[in-house]
Write an enzyme that holds these catalytic residues in place. Structure first.
Site, PDB file in Angstrom:
ATOM      1  CD  GLU A   1     -27.568 -38.984  86.139  1.00 53.69           C
ATOM      2  OE1 GLU A   1     -26.802 -38.436  85.333  1.00 53.69           O
ATOM      3  OE2 GLU A   1     -27.197 -39.807  86.986  1.00 53.69           O
TER       4      GLU A   1
ATOM      5  CD  GLU B   1     -28.051 -44.171  85.675  1.00 52.41           C
ATOM      6  OE1 GLU B   1     -26.834 -43.881  85.664  1.00 52.41           O
ATOM      7  OE2 GLU B   1     -28.893 -43.615  84.950  1.00 52.41           O
TER       8      GLU B   1
HETATM    9  C1  GAL Z   1     -25.503 -41.333  84.468  1.00 51.94           C
HETATM   10  C2  GAL Z   1     -26.522 -41.428  83.349  1.00 51.94           C
HETATM   11  C3  GAL Z   1     -26.404 -42.737  82.597  1.00 51.94           C
HETATM   12  C4  GAL Z   1     -24.966 -42.998  82.261  1.00 51.94           C
HETATM   13  C5  GAL Z   1     -24.139 -42.984  83.520  1.00 51.94           C
HETATM   14  C6  GAL Z   1     -22.661 -43.211  83.303  1.00 51.94           C
HETATM   15  O1  GAL Z   1     -25.278 -40.020  84.794  1.00 51.94           O
HETATM   16  O2  GAL Z   1     -27.820 -41.305  83.862  1.00 51.94           O
HETATM   17  O3  GAL Z   1     -27.189 -42.681  81.453  1.00 51.94           O
HETATM   18  O4  GAL Z   1     -24.533 -42.024  81.382  1.00 51.94           O
HETATM   19  O5  GAL Z   1     -24.233 -41.745  84.122  1.00 51.94           O
HETATM   20  O6  GAL Z   1     -22.443 -44.436  82.757  1.00 51.94           O
END
Ligand code: GAL
Length: 842
Positions: free
Chosen positions: A180, A249
């Site tokens: 990110e 994600e």
């Molecule tokens: C994203 C990140 C993850 C985790 C998630 C929130 O931005 O890539 O590693 O932090 O947010 O749980």
């Protein structure tokens, strides 16, 4: 003959262990594995957030839940705590974890990072990086790039040595570099662009034979695939025509902070987001998290991220399926897989079926699948599609695996639900007491400086640069001489001690007494604290215990966010009207606690004295205990304690903090309909953010275990208790209008398997193989209302439901019954009825 048998055995073994290299590439539709485009469902399980004995079970439950891929980050600071000294033992055994995934027949997405964010201490970076001369993290900086490349190459070569890449016959089909960065790269100026180009070519040069991705990086250089992270990712288009649409994600809930309420995300919304993604051209989706687990030790990021990383994931913190989330998503995955041939054959054609109504069709001469979406946040709609009429609840997607039959609707849950509770554990020798033990011993941690390693500095120091995170604790101590003619001495000896800190927590001691504490919060760790104190003429000591609660893991320059008392520190109300500023005076510092350097956390040492003094700040407590009987997951209920850390047989189960209470507001009813955000659905308002702390069973022996606590602010260890997670109820509520159970559909023949018209069914199953359904607490066929645990009958009900369910279910581990008037009689002709059941297992 004997020889022949031996030869055959050898031959069989050889054939079984032969692994074939698999070619993984991609095109604009999908990842292409061995020449075939694939629709893949993935889920995150971070290996250090559970114990190795849990891994195989978690992976199997992921497979049973319909996952194809397990994703994990690689945690640099866990593996290289000291520069050049690697550790891959126990919970850090990445190779073992990857091999277990392979054994289950699943693929791996290895997100090396090595910056990972992940609510992990310092985003996964080892603290020693920060001290390398000339280093700037996450930018085009030679010292940083050299370290990042070294660690990334180390992990890649470990994987290669074990033949774990798909190109070598192993399970790893995908890898990630960075994480990110695109969210924050503008803060790093032009160097960000060259850094990202370098990271991409460095990764590619490692020659893994499988594709690399960068998430949230719109300018990810070819051949890396830019992927999407978020609660919704439909509509995402990668940055080149030849790249597939991937979602790395999909947040299944959100993380918990000390001081915050507990976030949850309704499964209807997750299913909606996933179905929309595959509807609109996506072919790879990963649940972050599928199993969240536990932030053992001091691994949480922060500040203030809690020890539980449950995340409201489909597998709960303890590894049990969270129902109906796990089951409903399993049904969704099956439905998507029924469409796989059509999904990979072509791009979707999308047509509007009216306002907020959208159909996407994947059609070739031999196959057809369709997704019908109603993105209206309030109103259910009826639509006509291909000459048939379909009812679409608000904020839902129906999946038609043959462009005709609805095999799944995201808002109609067929899966059973469960209610689980943590109940006081049975500990053999403590039949009538809930306490862990009545026999405690303790050691008082000295207030202020006690170590020979203490050092003096003029002025106040920043904490992380000073401790290098070797401990949460840093003492700032000073003694000051108060002359008898100071005005506050005439004023009842009262003055105000004024302290400004960058956070995260502060305990203020004056002349050895705890005078107050100050805590920041996740949004703003800094604070100013004023405490009223009484001084004495002559020498007074001010001992300030400053502590961190997980180092920052997110944001531009997160590595430079400081902590600790940077001042001013003042005694207010001097004779001339000004304040007595201690900030620039000579301070004495001590990193860590005496008990830490003495290894009290293991329970060893001869310093322990018997007793359990209550409400005493800075106290180490120890007791022995027998493991709670049975095999249910164990948690300690820390009610009664303040804040600190706990160790079981020398292993840290994490920081505990049951006295940090969530705000009372913000937990109002939450509907799955409409866009989700991380504070939309909260529970536990006005209660401790976390009172239960996981004690992995594999850390325990049947008897002779040692529990050590370090308590900062004062508590009563005799109040804490063991609890075990037990099933209270199994429930289901299925309507006649729901799709048929997934078993009714087959991939070869996406229309129904059976010629007769089967009905929706309720399926109940006791999770534990040794249990059977022991009672039916509630059953109603008609118009029942409410939810699991509080069902009630509606205006229409069949008189037979309870006795039929009792007959079919009691005594069996699982039971399965049709939701139809044929099974129960028709209590209200012409009304769409449902069956609601609540049962228990024993
Ligand atoms: C994203 C990140 C993850 C985790 C998630 C929130 O931005 O890539 O590693 O932090 O947010 O749980």
């Amino acid at each position: 003959m004997k020889f022949l048998i031996v030869w055959l055995l050898v031959a069989v073994t050889v054939t079984v262990t032969v692994v074939t290299a698999v070619n993984v590439t991609y095109d604009h539709r999908a990842l292409v594995i061995d020449g075939k485009r694939r629709v893949l469902v993935s889920g995150s399980i971070h290996y250090p957030r559970s114990t190795p004995d849990m891994w195989a079970g978690l992976i199997q439950k992921s497979k049973d839940g319909g996952l194809d891929v397990i994703e994990t980050y690689v945690f640099w600071n866990l593996h290289e705590p000291v520069r050049g000294q690697y550790d891959f033992e126990g919970r850090k055994d990445l190779v073992h974890f990857v091999k277990l995934v392979a054994d289950a027949g699943l693929y791996v997405h290895l997100r090396i990072g090595p910056y990972v964010c992940a609510e992990w201490n310092y985003g996964g970076f080892p603290l020693w990086l920060h001290f390398i001369p000339g280093i700037e993290l996450r930018t085009d900086n030679e010292p940083f790039k050299a370290e990042m490349k070294r660690f990334t190459a180390k992990i890649v070569s470990m994987m290669k040595d074990e033949k774990l890449y798909a190109s070598q016959g192993g399970p790893i089909i995908l890898s990630q570099i960075e994480n990110e960065y695109g969210n924050i790269d503008s803060s790093y100026g032009p160097a960000a662009k060259s850094y990202i180009k370098w990271a991409a070519s460095m990764a590619t040069s490692l020659d893994t034979g499988v594709p690399w991705v960068m998430c949230q990086q719109r300018d990810a250089p070819d051949p890396l695939i830019d992927t999407c992270n978020g609660f919704y990712c439909d509509g995402y288009k990668p940055n080149a025509e030849n790249k597939p649409t991937m979602w790395t994600e999909n947040w299944t809930g959100w993380f918990l902070s000390f001081g915050g309420a507990v976030p949850y995300r309704p499964v209807e919304d997750i299913a909606f987001a996933v179905a929309r993604f595959y509807q609109r051209g996506g072919t790879f989706q990963n649940y972050y998290m599928y199993h969240g687990g536990t932030n053992f030790g001091r691994t949480t990021g922060g500040p203030f991220i809690a020890t539980s990383y449950d995340y409201d994931a489909p597998l709960d913190e303890y590894g049990a399926p969270r129902q109906p989330k796990w089951g409903h998503l399993k049904d969704l995955h099956n439905a998507i897989k029924l469409c796989e041939d059509a999904l990979v054959a072509t791009d979707p054609t999308t047509i509007s079926l009216g306002q907020n109504l959208e159909a996407s069709v994947y059609k070739t001469s031999s196959t057809c699948a369709a997704f019908l979406a109603n993105v209206d946040t309030k109103n259910d709609k009826n639509v006509n599609f291909n000459g048939n009429s379909y009812h679409l609840p608000a904020w839902s997607v129906s999946i038609l695996s043959d462009c005709k039959n609805v095999v799944f609707n995201t808002a109609k849950i067929n899966s059973m639900a469960t209610i689980k509770r943590f109940v006081a554990a049975s500990v053999d020798d403590l039949s009538d007491s809930k306490a862990i033990s009545s026999e405690w011993s303790y050691v008082s941690e000295p207030v202020g400086i006690s170590s020979n390693d203490a050092f003096n500095r003029p002025g106040l120091v920043e904490q992380i640069n000073t401790t290098a995170d070797q401990s949460d604790y840093l003492w700032y101590s000073i003694s000051t001489n108060i002359k008898g003619n100071e005005p506050f001495l005439h004023d009842g000896f009262q003055t105000t001690l004024h302290v400004k800190s960058l956070g995260h927590v502060l305990h203020l001691f004056v002349n050895g007494q705890l005078e107050g504490s100050a805590i920041g919060n996740a949004g703003n760790p800094a604070f100013t604290k004023d405490v009223s104190v009484v001084l004495k003429p002559g020498k007074n000591t001010v001992d300030l215990l400053s502590l961190t609660v997980g180092l920052q893991n997110y944001g531009a320059f997160f590595d430079k966010k400081g902590a600790g008392i940077t001042g001013p520190v003042e005694l207010d109300g001097l004779k001339n009207g000004s304040n007595f500023d201690l900030s620039s005076q000579q301070w004495t510092y001590q990193i860590g606690l005496k008990g830490e350097s003495q290894g009290l956390n293991t329970g060893g040492s001869s310093l322990w004295v018997s007793g359990s003094p209550k409400s005493q700040p800075l106290t180490w407590y120890k007791t022995g205990f027998d493991a709670p009987t049975g095999d249910s997951p164990i948690a300690i209920d820390f009610t009664g304690m303040g804040k600190g850390e706990a160790w079981v047989n020398g292993q840290s189960i994490g920081r505990y903090w049951p006295t940090y209470i969530a705000p009372t507001g913000g937990c109002s009813a939450c509907s799955y309909k409409g866009p989700y955000s991380s504070n939309k659905c909260l529970k536990n308002c006005g209660k401790p953010s976390q009172k239960l702390y996981h004690v992995p069973r594999s850390w325990l022996k049947p008897s002779g275990n040692v529990l050590v606590l370090f308590e900062e602010i004062g508590g009563d260890p005799t109040q804490i208790s063991f609890t075990t997670q037990e099933l209270e109820s199994l429930c289901a509520q299925v309507s006649e209008s729901h799709p048929l159970p997934m078993e009714a559909w087959s991939r070869d023949n996406p229309t129904r398997k059976s010629k007769s018209t089967p009905k929706p069914r309720v399926l109940l199953e006791c999770p534990h193989p040794n249990q059977v359904i022991s009672s039916i607490k509630f059953a109603s066929f008609g118009t029942p209302q409410g939810k699991c645990g509080s069902f009630s009958h509606g205006y229409c009900r069949s008189p037979n439901a309870l006795s039929i369910l009792q007959k079919v279910c009691i005594g069996s581990r699982r039971c399965n019954i049709e939701v139809s008037s044929a099974a129960f009689g028709d209590p209200c002709i012409g009304v769409v009825k449902s069956l609601a059941v609540e049962a228990s297992c024993a």
